[in-house]
Design an enzyme around this catalytic site. Sequence first.
Site, PDB file in Angstrom:
ATOM      1  N   TRP A  39       0.831  -1.220   0.000  1.00  0.00           N
ATOM      2  CA  TRP A  39       0.000   0.000   0.000  1.00  0.00           C
ATOM      3  C   TRP A  39       0.857   1.258   0.000  1.00  0.00           C
ATOM      4  O   TRP A  39       0.431   2.297  -0.473  1.00  0.00           O
ATOM      5  CB  TRP A  39      -1.086  -0.022   1.073  1.00  0.00           C
ATOM      6  CG  TRP A  39      -0.761   0.156   2.531  1.00  0.00           C
ATOM      7  CD1 TRP A  39       0.332  -0.276   3.209  1.00  0.00           C
ATOM      8  CD2 TRP A  39      -1.617   0.814   3.493  1.00  0.00           C
ATOM      9  NE1 TRP A  39       0.217   0.044   4.535  1.00  0.00           N
ATOM     10  CE2 TRP A  39      -0.972   0.710   4.737  1.00  0.00           C
ATOM     11  CE3 TRP A  39      -2.841   1.454   3.433  1.00  0.00           C
ATOM     12  CZ2 TRP A  39      -1.517   1.238   5.915  1.00  0.00           C
ATOM     13  CZ3 TRP A  39      -3.396   1.979   4.601  1.00  0.00           C
ATOM     14  CH2 TRP A  39      -2.733   1.872   5.817  1.00  0.00           C
ATOM     15  N   ASP A 167       0.012  -2.153  12.190  1.00  0.00           N
ATOM     16  CA  ASP A 167       0.614  -3.373  12.735  1.00  0.00           C
ATOM     17  C   ASP A 167       0.302  -3.689  14.198  1.00  0.00           C
ATOM     18  O   ASP A 167      -0.070  -4.799  14.525  1.00  0.00           O
ATOM     19  CB  ASP A 167       2.136  -3.322  12.570  1.00  0.00           C
ATOM     20  CG  ASP A 167       2.563  -3.174  11.116  1.00  0.00           C
ATOM     21  OD1 ASP A 167       1.715  -2.816  10.278  1.00  0.00           O
ATOM     22  OD2 ASP A 167       3.739  -3.412  10.822  1.00  0.00           O
ATOM     23  N   TRP A 353       1.349   2.358  15.979  1.00  0.00           N
ATOM     24  CA  TRP A 353      -0.083   2.528  15.678  1.00  0.00           C
ATOM     25  C   TRP A 353      -0.938   2.593  16.932  1.00  0.00           C
ATOM     26  O   TRP A 353      -2.138   2.404  16.876  1.00  0.00           O
ATOM     27  CB  TRP A 353      -0.556   1.388  14.773  1.00  0.00           C
ATOM     28  CG  TRP A 353       0.009   1.480  13.386  1.00  0.00           C
ATOM     29  CD1 TRP A 353       1.125   0.840  12.903  1.00  0.00           C
ATOM     30  CD2 TRP A 353      -0.496   2.270  12.289  1.00  0.00           C
ATOM     31  NE1 TRP A 353       1.339   1.183  11.587  1.00  0.00           N
ATOM     32  CE2 TRP A 353       0.360   2.047  11.189  1.00  0.00           C
ATOM     33  CE3 TRP A 353      -1.592   3.131  12.138  1.00  0.00           C
ATOM     34  CZ2 TRP A 353       0.156   2.655   9.942  1.00  0.00           C
ATOM     35  CZ3 TRP A 353      -1.789   3.733  10.903  1.00  0.00           C
ATOM     36  CH2 TRP A 353      -0.915   3.492   9.831  1.00  0.00           C
ATOM     37  N   GLU A 396       8.127   9.003   9.624  1.00  0.00           N
ATOM     38  CA  GLU A 396       7.229   7.866   9.392  1.00  0.00           C
ATOM     39  C   GLU A 396       5.875   8.132  10.064  1.00  0.00           C
ATOM     40  O   GLU A 396       4.825   7.886   9.488  1.00  0.00           O
ATOM     41  CB  GLU A 396       7.868   6.582   9.943  1.00  0.00           C
ATOM     42  CG  GLU A 396       7.076   5.330   9.605  1.00  0.00           C
ATOM     43  CD  GLU A 396       7.738   4.052  10.103  1.00  0.00           C
ATOM     44  OE1 GLU A 396       8.756   4.149  10.828  1.00  0.00           O
ATOM     45  OE2 GLU A 396       7.237   2.964   9.776  1.00  0.00           O
TER      46      GLU A 396
HETATM   47  C1  GLC Z   1       4.953  -0.589   8.756  1.00  0.00           C
HETATM   48  C2  GLC Z   1       3.540  -0.038   8.685  1.00  0.00           C
HETATM   49  C3  GLC Z   1       2.889  -0.462   7.389  1.00  0.00           C
HETATM   50  C4  GLC Z   1       3.758  -0.027   6.209  1.00  0.00           C
HETATM   51  C5  GLC Z   1       5.209  -0.490   6.371  1.00  0.00           C
HETATM   52  C6  GLC Z   1       6.150   0.116   5.351  1.00  0.00           C
HETATM   53  O1  GLC Z   1       4.951  -1.969   8.785  1.00  0.00           O
HETATM   54  O2  GLC Z   1       2.786  -0.444   9.776  1.00  0.00           O
HETATM   55  O3  GLC Z   1       1.598   0.074   7.274  1.00  0.00           O
HETATM   56  O4  GLC Z   1       3.236  -0.510   5.021  1.00  0.00           O
HETATM   57  O5  GLC Z   1       5.680  -0.153   7.642  1.00  0.00           O
HETATM   58  O6  GLC Z   1       6.106   1.507   5.400  1.00  0.00           O
END
Ligand code: GLC
Length: 425
Positions: A39, A167, A353, A396
């Site tokens: 995503w 996550d 998160w 991030e």
């Molecule tokens: C972490 C985030 C996830 C994202 C990934 C890479 O795992 O929780 O949503 O896709 O990092 O940025």
Amino acid sequence: MTSLAVDETIARAVEVLRENDQGAYTIPTKGLYPFQWNWDSCLTALGLAHYDEARAWTEIDTLFAHQWPDGMVPHIIFHVWNDGYFPGPDVWRTGRPTETSGITQPAVAGFAVRRLFDRARDKTLAAARARALLPKIDAWHRWFYENRDPKGEGLVAIIHPWESGRDNSIDWDDAFERVPTEGVEPYTRRDTLHADPAHRPTKEQYDRYLWLLQHFRSLGWDNARLHDASPFQVVDPGFNAILIRACADLADLAEALGESKIAEANRDRAQKGLTAMERLWSDAHGQYLCLDRTTGQLIDSASVGGILAAFAAIPELRAAALAARVEHLAGRARYVVPSHDPDDPRLDAKRYWRGPVWLVVNYMIADGLTAGGRGDVARRITQSSLDLIRESGFAEYYDPLTGGPLGGGRFTWTAAMVIEFLRRA
Ligand code: GLC
């Protein structure tokens, strides 16, 4: 912002995108995430299109080049070996020609492709690239409902917290208790080498992430079996809203390109999903909640997942209630939208998160609220997002109380979202 400041901020965002560009795909950030994430790539493509449309289409093409034969699009593509990330391909062992993980991520591709198409300056290129992607995205949507909604309820479950993209959300805590930790092979985490351990998931959570991974691996990554075999099955409103929106957008796109079968199938999926979403509504919280499919109970956790539902064409009164939720949260946190409700004592403002603000989530909520007639609240979210960038750079994620930068730095999808916010502001 003055137009000079806008131009300067966009130029800085483009620099971040270029830095993380590997040619045919981007990595989320150097060090912490050295591969292609599902995503991330789809949302990043919107930022790439700002300066190179062909490159934006390639981002999504590369992702779909690694779609599984059953239709699943994996959450990570391990294009080039790198030992900076755990769990790597040697742990997943999915046996794909180019190694991938064995689980998926939010299905935002249908939305992204439609947006790229609608905005395209090069219409011929857009039509050709979108037409080629249509059946692939349709197959992914079909895969979701066939494999993650085996009883045909209209809502799909995630079987691993990483699939949600959120996550370590508080949403998963109770259901996660049912995931054992016995038999987890010894491992060394890498994320805590690149980011402050206090901003990352705990060791106990990691053990459970790995138990699920090993369990699915022992079942040969056979998606027809994994849902029912998983002790973790959660119906996430945000995840479903993204899929519903993607189905609706894909239907419109297919219509425009004369692919009526794909249009019809996706229109039906979106409609069924929207009706089923009502099952996730909580009057007590004034927002949607996750449903634990194993117990049949809603999960008492007012997270941003339930607000992200605004991304789908939910009923007007629901959108109004979600707008009110955001306004309430704006009175409790300096920056919106926190990934968890600050009124809940479980909030952890710095841990991934469990509290922090994420700009991708802000973008999708703001987009949905604008479409639902709540541009006022959407603008507030946009403003918060831009304030965070100005004060703390392209992090991030961010502390919703102080605005401090957290996790990895120079982050690709954060930069892409800034370009989006500024072109829409
Ligand atoms: C972490 C985030 C996830 C994202 C990934 C890479 O795992 O929780 O949503 O896709 O990092 O940025």
